[in-house]
Scaffold this motif. Structure first.
Motif, short mmCIF file in Angstrom:
data_model
loop_
_atom_site.label_atom_id
_atom_site.label_comp_id
_atom_site.label_asym_id
_atom_site.label_seq_id
_atom_site.Cartn_x
_atom_site.Cartn_y
_atom_site.Cartn_z
N GLY A 1 65.15 41.71 34.59
CA GLY A 1 65.84 42.74 35.35
C GLY A 1 64.87 43.70 36.03
O GLY A 1 65.22 44.84 36.33
N ALA A 2 63.65 43.25 36.26
CA ALA A 2 62.66 44.05 36.96
C ALA A 2 62.80 43.84 38.47
O ALA A 2 63.64 43.05 38.92
N THR A 3 61.99 44.52 39.24
CA THR A 3 62.05 44.39 40.70
C THR A 3 60.68 44.06 41.24
O THR A 3 59.64 44.37 40.64
N VAL A 4 60.67 43.42 42.41
CA VAL A 4 59.44 43.11 43.13
C VAL A 4 59.43 43.92 44.41
O VAL A 4 60.38 43.87 45.18
N ARG A 5 58.37 44.68 44.61
CA ARG A 5 58.21 45.43 45.86
C ARG A 5 57.00 44.90 46.61
O ARG A 5 55.98 44.55 46.01
N THR A 6 57.11 44.88 47.93
CA THR A 6 56.06 44.34 48.78
C THR A 6 55.26 45.47 49.43
O THR A 6 55.83 46.35 50.08
N VAL A 7 53.95 45.42 49.24
CA VAL A 7 53.05 46.35 49.90
C VAL A 7 52.66 45.72 51.24
O VAL A 7 52.07 44.63 51.27
N SER A 8 53.00 46.38 52.34
CA SER A 8 52.69 45.86 53.66
C SER A 8 51.26 46.22 54.03
O SER A 8 50.89 47.40 54.05
N LEU A 9 50.47 45.20 54.32
CA LEU A 9 49.07 45.39 54.66
C LEU A 9 48.86 45.02 56.12
O LEU A 9 48.96 43.85 56.48
N PRO A 10 48.57 45.99 56.98
CA PRO A 10 48.27 45.64 58.38
C PRO A 10 47.12 44.65 58.45
O PRO A 10 46.17 44.71 57.66
N LEU A 11 47.19 43.74 59.41
CA LEU A 11 46.19 42.68 59.52
C LEU A 11 44.79 43.25 59.63
O LEU A 11 43.83 42.71 59.06
N LEU A 12 44.63 44.35 60.35
CA LEU A 12 43.31 44.91 60.60
C LEU A 12 43.00 46.13 59.74
O LEU A 12 42.08 46.91 60.05
N ALA A 13 43.74 46.31 58.66
CA ALA A 13 43.48 47.45 57.77
C ALA A 13 42.09 47.32 57.15
O ALA A 13 41.67 46.23 56.73
N SER A 14 41.38 48.43 57.07
CA SER A 14 40.07 48.44 56.41
C SER A 14 40.25 48.33 54.90
O SER A 14 41.35 48.52 54.37
N ASP A 15 39.16 48.06 54.20
CA ASP A 15 39.23 47.99 52.75
C ASP A 15 39.71 49.31 52.16
O ASP A 15 40.53 49.34 51.23
N ASP A 16 39.20 50.42 52.68
CA ASP A 16 39.63 51.73 52.18
C ASP A 16 41.13 51.92 52.38
O ASP A 16 41.84 52.44 51.49
N GLU A 17 41.63 51.50 53.53
CA GLU A 17 43.06 51.64 53.81
C GLU A 17 43.89 50.76 52.88
O GLU A 17 44.96 51.16 52.41
N VAL A 18 43.40 49.55 52.60
CA VAL A 18 44.11 48.65 51.70
C VAL A 18 44.21 49.26 50.30
O VAL A 18 45.28 49.27 49.67
N VAL A 19 43.10 49.78 49.80
CA VAL A 19 43.10 50.39 48.47
C VAL A 19 44.08 51.57 48.44
O VAL A 19 44.84 51.74 47.47
N GLN A 20 44.09 52.37 49.48
CA GLN A 20 44.97 53.53 49.51
C GLN A 20 46.43 53.12 49.59
O GLN A 20 47.29 53.76 48.97
N LEU A 21 46.73 52.05 50.31
CA LEU A 21 48.12 51.58 50.38
C LEU A 21 48.63 51.17 48.99
O LEU A 21 49.78 51.44 48.64
#
Length: 411
Positions: free
Chosen positions: A134-154
């Protein structure tokens, strides 16, 4: 525009071309190593010899299979920067994820985070895990050109008090980029969240891939870039609760601790595992892995530029898609608008072109845009990309409703 600079074809220590070491159909152009790999002839012969031994004396072979698997595990684990005592063989990456999912216990309302660049089968496994509790799955949207720092922050922004697990690719399958999984996992651990790192494409392309990838659990395919027989992958973990991990088959080692309980899987063909060290050694002895990664990257860069140049006259946007964190072997080239807009359409295009013109390729889709995902290996040569331009590009343009002049090779 000047022609892309291709490296000279690699040669074996014998002086033969590198591509002669692989038993690939010479009538087919092979530009999709990343999907299913390709096994060198020497490795095929070694596996065949192992199977022959098993067939000659099954009663000698199978009771001692656990010892042979352990020896292969001890030889293979250091290749991904892991200890043998932290490592087990599994049939493939999806099997490794299933082993982890089967061990986890969640509560209703708990959350699993995945990404929109994740591998579909692994995400489906996470969804099944969530349904069980009964848990849920949420999707983190990662822009194709996101930097590593941006990915970690997302990822950091997506964490909630209910988040229990992150599932993230070390190298993304649809978009062919490297993600900062260790940084993601370390950030998540600060809030008590565990991370499963999908390193399916990482062994061979990243030195010490498991150590580099981090996470509570890491897995990677050996049948892709290391060129082991298909049906060989590794699962690595130092987690304190790893004794909760069980093979997908209950067998006579069920009372053994992790990892030795995975060395016995009943009467199966374990030669895929046993031949894996031979595949690793083949590349090291013939080329050296450090040199191999550089060579593969150079041919992928030149090939992507050649294909992109052939498509540039037919679109407003540059088809070449440089990523913030590329990997040595795979590149993205954008398809004309309307082609490969969904995973199903991209997969259909792959098989259509194989049947039509004899070129093995991978097409992917991300956010409604289709891409050619080329993947090179040591056997890939300039002529393969020339053939793609001559055979595939006219087909691609025709399917997109674009009238083209006859394809020509860049001079």
């Amino acid at each position: 525009m000047p022609a892309p600079l291709f490296p000279a074809p690699l040669t074996l220590t014998s002086g033969l071309r590198a591509r002669d070491a692989w038993p690939l159909d010479p009538e087919v152009i092979h530009l999709n190593h990343g999907s299913f790999g390709a096994v060198p002839t020497a490795v095929v012969a070694h596996q065949d010899a192992l199977r022959r031994r098993a067939d000659l004396s099954p009663v000698e072979w199978f009771p001692r299979i656990a010892e042979r698997v352990r020896e292969a595990r001890e030889r293979t684990a250091p290749f991904v920067g892991a200890r043998a005592d932290d490592t087990v063989f599994v049939p493939n990456a999806s099997a490794a994820a299933t082993v982890v999912y089967n061990a986890l216990r969640l509560e209703a309302g708990d959350e699993i985070l995945v990404t929109d660049q994740g591998y579909g089968a692994i995400t489906m496994g996470a969804e099944r895990l969530a349904r069980r509790f009964g848990a849920t799955v949420r999707t983190v949207s990662l822009p194709l050109l996101a930097s590593d720092d941006e990915v970690v922050q997302l990822f950091a922004d997506a964490l909630t008090p209910r988040t229990r697990l992150i599932v993230v690719d070390q190298i993304t399958s649809p978009t062919a980029r490297l993600l900062p999984t260790r940084r993601i996992a370390d950030r998540a651990a600060e809030q008590g969240v565990r991370t499963l790192v999908d390193g399916a494409h990482a062994p061979g392309l990243i030195a010490d891939a498991a150590a580099f990838g981090g996470g509570d659990w890491w897995f990677g395919n050996m049948h892709k870039w290391p060129c082991a027989p298909r049906g060989s992958a590794l699962l690595v973990t130092t987690a304190s609760d790893r004794d909760e991990l069980w093979p997908l088959i209950d067998s006579w080692a069920a009372r053994d601790p992790y990892p030795t309980r995975f060395d016995t899987q009943g009467t199966i063909d374990a030669t895929t595992y046993l031949a894996t060290p031979t595949a690793i050694d083949f590349v090291e002895d013939e080329f050296g892995w450090a040199r191999a990664r550089v060579a593969i990257s150079e041919i992928a860069d030149a090939g992507a530029e050649m294909i992109a140049e052939s498509l540039r006259p037919y679109g407003d946007e540059d088809p070449l898609t440089p990523l913030p964190s590329p990997v040595p072997s795979m590149r993205l080239v954008r398809l004309p608008l309307g082609l490969g807009a969904t995973r199903e359409e991209a997969d259909a295009l792959r098989m259509d072109l194989l049947d039509a013109v004899g070129v093995e390729t991978a097409f992917t889709s991300f956010r409604g845009i289709g891409y050619f995902r080329l993947s090179a290996h040591l056997y890939t040569e300039e002529s393969d990309f020339t053939a793609f331009v001559e055979r595939c590009v006219p087909q691609i343009l025709s399917r997109a409703g674009i009238r083209s002049t006859p394809a020509t090779v860049i001079a």
